[in-house]
Design a protein around this motif. Structure first.
Motif, PDB file in Angstrom:
ATOM      1  N   PRO A 168       0.819  -1.417   0.066  1.00  0.00           N
ATOM      2  CA  PRO A 168       0.072   0.022  -0.017  1.00  0.00           C
ATOM      3  C   PRO A 168       0.946   1.214  -0.022  1.00  0.00           C
ATOM      4  CG  PRO A 168      -0.485  -1.298   1.742  1.00  0.00           C
ATOM      5  CD  PRO A 168       0.616  -2.030   1.087  1.00  0.00           C
ATOM      6  N   TYR A 169       0.357   2.228  -0.795  1.00  0.00           N
ATOM      7  CA  TYR A 169       1.436   3.474  -0.858  1.00  0.00           C
ATOM      8  C   TYR A 169       1.794   4.189   0.368  1.00  0.00           C
ATOM      9  CZ  TYR A 169       3.370   7.541  -3.123  1.00  0.00           C
ATOM     10  OH  TYR A 169       4.483   8.234  -3.339  1.00  0.00           O
ATOM     11  N   ILE A 170       0.730   4.134   1.490  1.00  0.00           N
ATOM     12  CA  ILE A 170       0.957   5.004   2.415  1.00  0.00           C
ATOM     13  C   ILE A 170       2.318   4.376   3.449  1.00  0.00           C
ATOM     14  CG2 ILE A 170      -0.460   3.414   4.006  1.00  0.00           C
ATOM     15  CD1 ILE A 170      -0.549   7.064   4.365  1.00  0.00           C
ATOM     16  N   ILE A 171       2.620   3.208   3.086  1.00  0.00           N
ATOM     17  CA  ILE A 171       4.011   2.956   3.639  1.00  0.00           C
ATOM     18  C   ILE A 171       4.976   3.880   3.450  1.00  0.00           C
ATOM     19  CG2 ILE A 171       5.889   1.159   3.386  1.00  0.00           C
ATOM     20  CD1 ILE A 171       3.347   0.020   4.955  1.00  0.00           C
ATOM     21  N   HIS A 172       4.944   4.445   2.248  1.00  0.00           N
ATOM     22  CA  HIS A 172       6.042   5.511   1.892  1.00  0.00           C
ATOM     23  C   HIS A 172       5.959   6.600   2.677  1.00  0.00           C
ATOM     24  CE1 HIS A 172       8.674   7.852  -0.336  1.00  0.00           C
ATOM     25  NE2 HIS A 172       7.716   8.715  -0.830  1.00  0.00           N
ATOM     26  N   PRO A 173       4.978   7.419   2.744  1.00  0.00           N
ATOM     27  CA  PRO A 173       4.738   8.627   3.582  1.00  0.00           C
ATOM     28  C   PRO A 173       5.234   8.221   5.105  1.00  0.00           C
ATOM     29  CG  PRO A 173       2.756   8.331   2.554  1.00  0.00           C
ATOM     30  CD  PRO A 173       3.661   7.280   1.866  1.00  0.00           C
ATOM     31  N   HIS A 206      13.883   6.609   1.772  1.00  0.00           N
ATOM     32  CA  HIS A 206      12.941   5.351   1.728  1.00  0.00           C
ATOM     33  C   HIS A 206      13.010   4.947   0.335  1.00  0.00           C
ATOM     34  CE1 HIS A 206       9.121   3.084   1.375  1.00  0.00           C
ATOM     35  NE2 HIS A 206       9.659   2.368   2.407  1.00  0.00           N
ATOM     36  N   ASN A 207      12.797   5.879  -0.850  1.00  0.00           N
ATOM     37  CA  ASN A 207      12.880   5.333  -2.314  1.00  0.00           C
ATOM     38  C   ASN A 207      14.301   4.578  -2.478  1.00  0.00           C
ATOM     39  OD1 ASN A 207      10.468   6.477  -2.788  1.00  0.00           O
ATOM     40  ND2 ASN A 207      11.230   8.402  -3.311  1.00  0.00           N
ATOM     41  N   LEU A 208      15.519   4.944  -1.840  1.00  0.00           N
ATOM     42  CA  LEU A 208      16.516   4.171  -2.078  1.00  0.00           C
ATOM     43  C   LEU A 208      16.349   2.761  -1.559  1.00  0.00           C
ATOM     44  CD1 LEU A 208      19.463   7.069  -1.716  1.00  0.00           C
ATOM     45  CD2 LEU A 208      18.728   5.870  -3.747  1.00  0.00           C
ATOM     46  N   ALA A 231      14.479  12.506   3.616  1.00  0.00           N
ATOM     47  CA  ALA A 231      13.789  11.557   4.287  1.00  0.00           C
ATOM     48  C   ALA A 231      13.134  10.523   2.998  1.00  0.00           C
ATOM     49  CB  ALA A 231      12.932  11.810   5.162  1.00  0.00           C
ATOM     50  N   ASP A 232      12.333  11.384   2.112  1.00  0.00           N
ATOM     51  CA  ASP A 232      11.629  10.646   1.124  1.00  0.00           C
ATOM     52  C   ASP A 232      12.355   9.873   0.417  1.00  0.00           C
ATOM     53  OD1 ASP A 232       9.544  10.534  -1.115  1.00  0.00           O
ATOM     54  OD2 ASP A 232      10.793  12.278  -2.099  1.00  0.00           O
ATOM     55  N   ARG A 233      13.708  10.256  -0.171  1.00  0.00           N
ATOM     56  CA  ARG A 233      14.566   9.815  -0.934  1.00  0.00           C
ATOM     57  C   ARG A 233      15.105   8.679  -0.290  1.00  0.00           C
ATOM     58  NH1 ARG A 233      17.258  10.894  -5.699  1.00  0.00           N
ATOM     59  NH2 ARG A 233      15.326  11.603  -6.128  1.00  0.00           N
ATOM     60  N   LEU A 261       2.243  14.050   4.702  1.00  0.00           N
ATOM     61  CA  LEU A 261       1.246  14.648   3.554  1.00  0.00           C
ATOM     62  C   LEU A 261       2.253  14.849   2.260  1.00  0.00           C
ATOM     63  CD1 LEU A 261      -0.647  17.106   5.369  1.00  0.00           C
ATOM     64  CD2 LEU A 261      -1.594  14.847   4.907  1.00  0.00           C
ATOM     65  N   HIS A 262       3.341  14.369   2.134  1.00  0.00           N
ATOM     66  CA  HIS A 262       4.221  15.200   1.355  1.00  0.00           C
ATOM     67  C   HIS A 262       4.007  14.551  -0.280  1.00  0.00           C
ATOM     68  CE1 HIS A 262       6.746  11.377   1.348  1.00  0.00           C
ATOM     69  NE2 HIS A 262       7.127  11.555  -0.048  1.00  0.00           N
ATOM     70  N   ASP A 263       3.248  13.479  -0.646  1.00  0.00           N
ATOM     71  CA  ASP A 263       3.029  13.125  -1.948  1.00  0.00           C
ATOM     72  C   ASP A 263       1.390  13.227  -2.405  1.00  0.00           C
ATOM     73  OD1 ASP A 263       5.430  12.148  -2.876  1.00  0.00           O
ATOM     74  OD2 ASP A 263       5.478  10.206  -2.042  1.00  0.00           O
ATOM     75  N   ILE A 264       0.760  13.931  -1.122  1.00  0.00           N
ATOM     76  CA  ILE A 264      -0.503  13.990  -1.666  1.00  0.00           C
ATOM     77  C   ILE A 264      -0.989  15.013  -2.717  1.00  0.00           C
ATOM     78  CG2 ILE A 264      -2.740  15.339  -0.566  1.00  0.00           C
ATOM     79  CD1 ILE A 264      -2.360  13.572   1.874  1.00  0.00           C
TER      80      ILE A 264
HETATM   81 MN    MN Z   1       7.723  10.573  -1.866  1.00  0.00          MN
END
Ligand code: MN
Length: 494
Positions: free
Chosen positions: A44-49, A141-143, A137-139, A71-74
């Motif tokens: 589920p996407y919410i894992i990322h935020p 988790h993406n990494l 912080a976003d990056r 809320l960063h990707d909302i």
């Molecule tokens: Mn993001």
């Protein structure tokens, strides 16, 4: 696995008084907005935020930033508007989300893009450094979840993280973030070297860990005997990418690397730091020329610590790093440590202004580093300066711009009515050439009729030029109509 319970308990642990109701609401809001979306991993996407917010919470940041992290990707990925975010969670959270969105998908495509990306990062940082912290912080988790993406995309994101994000994190003094960004990228950029260096580090660590543990106990006992209160004493293993670079400088000889595992001693105050250094030197013979006092002389990014390398048990050469808890947190979190929950009494504009001053020198240094890289075309970035409003908002202008250019980039009316400028608190004329980092206040006079065509001799931006010309045209036409023609006509007739 990130979860809202884990997030809330981390926040409470660091700050028992934190208002976690809003954080929970932000989580529910984000979970609803992203409910039909999945990550590339199928989760589920919410894992990322949630993971992003968790990183921010662990950096001890305040709940406003954590909420913005949730809320960063909302705004980017769902129909929810910034106005809705502002209405529910306040202007600050909403403006941070806007900043992260604006920074958006910066893509690494060769040199031109690289420089453009750096520029975007600087503008975003200057506007609100918290945006960059969220982006990091976003990056991160993406990494961590990069393996789920196609190979070409993986490489691009890793390279961008290594070449743009990590150096900026370093300059902001965010040692832990820089190390993590580098190590996660390293794995994808140079997989063979990554495997080789991890193996070298693992073997060496296995060999020495019992000895190091013995040394740690022995040293701690001596410190306590000397009346020094030890807040924490632990070994830390060097980040792999930084080890890789150091190995390159030392012919790949791991035995020349003395800080693979460093002993980190955290004590209460600066006095105890020097006292601890004395105790350690009495117990273990120091190597010549390896004592570094980064307290008396901090590193350019603000790092403070005492370092010494000693002959330890069985001749085991070992580095000790001694510092206070405050210095430790600043070394780990850098600029982020200025934004943490316990910094009461200091309002955001104050922080912004201090930051703006730091940014000017940061930008200068980083641009020098970029220039030092071979073969870079600097057209995009070179020749740009960053100037600040008294509130700390950044205005990005061409080199040699003047207060008039600045005034018009704020608002046409500010340009039309400007009569003078206060640059870094001193009065200057309107044709003064601005420099990066200047803090500028435009003095306007509401009775001023309009811009002077003389300004055309020195303005640099086409915006200012066009506004001045169009005002002149309008007013000449108007002047003719209202003044010259009727009068002349009247005179002629009389
Ligand atoms: Mn993001």
């Amino acid at each position: 696995m990130p979860s809202i319970e884990k997030l809330l308990s981390t926040i409470k642990q660091i700050n028992p008084d934190a208002d976690t109701d809003m954080v929970r609401l932000a989580y529910e809001f984000a979970a609803t907005a992203h409910k039909d979306q999945k990550r590339a991993s199928g989760e589920p996407y919410i894992i990322h935020p949630l993971a992003t917010a968790q990183t921010l919470a662990e950096m001890k940041l305040d709940t406003n930033i954590i909420i913005a992290g949730l809320l960063h990707d909302i705004h980017e990925d769902t129909p929810v508007t910034l106005e809705e975010i502002a209405k529910n969670f306040g202007e600050e959270a909403s403006s941070m989300v806007a900043g992260v969105t604006k920074l958006g998908h910066i893509k690494y495509r060769g040199v031109e893009r690289y420089i453009e990306n750096l520029r975007k990062m600087f503008v975003a940082m200057a506007n609100d450094v918290r945006v960059i912290i969220i982006k990091f912080a976003d990056r991160l988790h993406n990494l961590k979840t990069l393996e789920h993406l196609p190979e070409a995309k993986r490489y691009r994101i890793a390279l961008e993280s290594l070449e743009i994000f990590a150096p900026i994190a370093n300059r902001l003094g965010m040692g832990d973030m820089k190390g993590q960004l580098e190590d996660l990228s390293f794995k994808y950029i140079k997989p063979e070297d990554y495997a080789r260096v991890s193996e070298i580090a693992r073997k060496k660590y296995e060999e020495s860990k019992h000895l190091l543990e013995k040394m740690r106990k022995q040293t701690e006992a001596e410190l306590i005997k000397a009346g020094i209160k030890v807040v924490s004493f632990h070994g830390r293993i060097k980040f792999l990418y930084s080890l890789y670079k150091k190995l390159l400088r030392h012919n790949n000889d791991i035995n020349k690397i003395y800080d693979l595992v460093a002993m980190r001693v955290i004590v209460e105050d600066v006095g105890d730091c020097y006292a601890a250094l004395g105790v350690i030197h009495k117990l273990w013979r120091p190597l010549k020329g390896r004592i570094k006092d980064y307290m008396a002389q901090p590193k350019p990014n603000g790092y403070q610590s005492l370092h010494t390398t000693v002959f330890g048990l069985e001749g085991q050469i070992t580095e000790f790093q001694i510092r206070t808890l405050k210095m430790h947190e600043e070394a780990e979190f850098g600029i982020a440590a200025h934004w943490n929950y316990d910094e009461n009494g200091s309002t955001i504009p104050d922080k912004k202004l201090t930051w703006v001053k730091e940014l000017a020198s940061l930008q200068k240094e980083m641009m020098q580093e970029v220039k030092d890289l071979e073969g870079l075309k600097l057209d995009v970035f070179q020749g740009r300066i960053f100037v600040f409003t008294p509130k700390g908002d950044v205005i990005d202008l061409p080199e040699d711009s003047t207060p008039v250019d600045f005034a018009y980039s704020i608002h046409t009316e500010v340009g039309n009515k400007c009569v003078g400028a206060r640059i870094n608190d001193q009065l200057f004329s309107l044709d003064t050439r601005l420099k990066s980092g200047d803090v500028l206040e435009i003095i306007t006079d509401k009775n001023r009729k309009g811009p002077s065509t003389d300004w055309l001799k020195f303005v640099k931006t086409s915006q200012a030029r066009n506004r001045i010309k169009s005002y002149a045209k309008q007013s000449i036409a108007g002047w003719f109509k209202t003044k010259i023609l009727p009068e002349k006509m009247f005179k002629k007739e009389s």
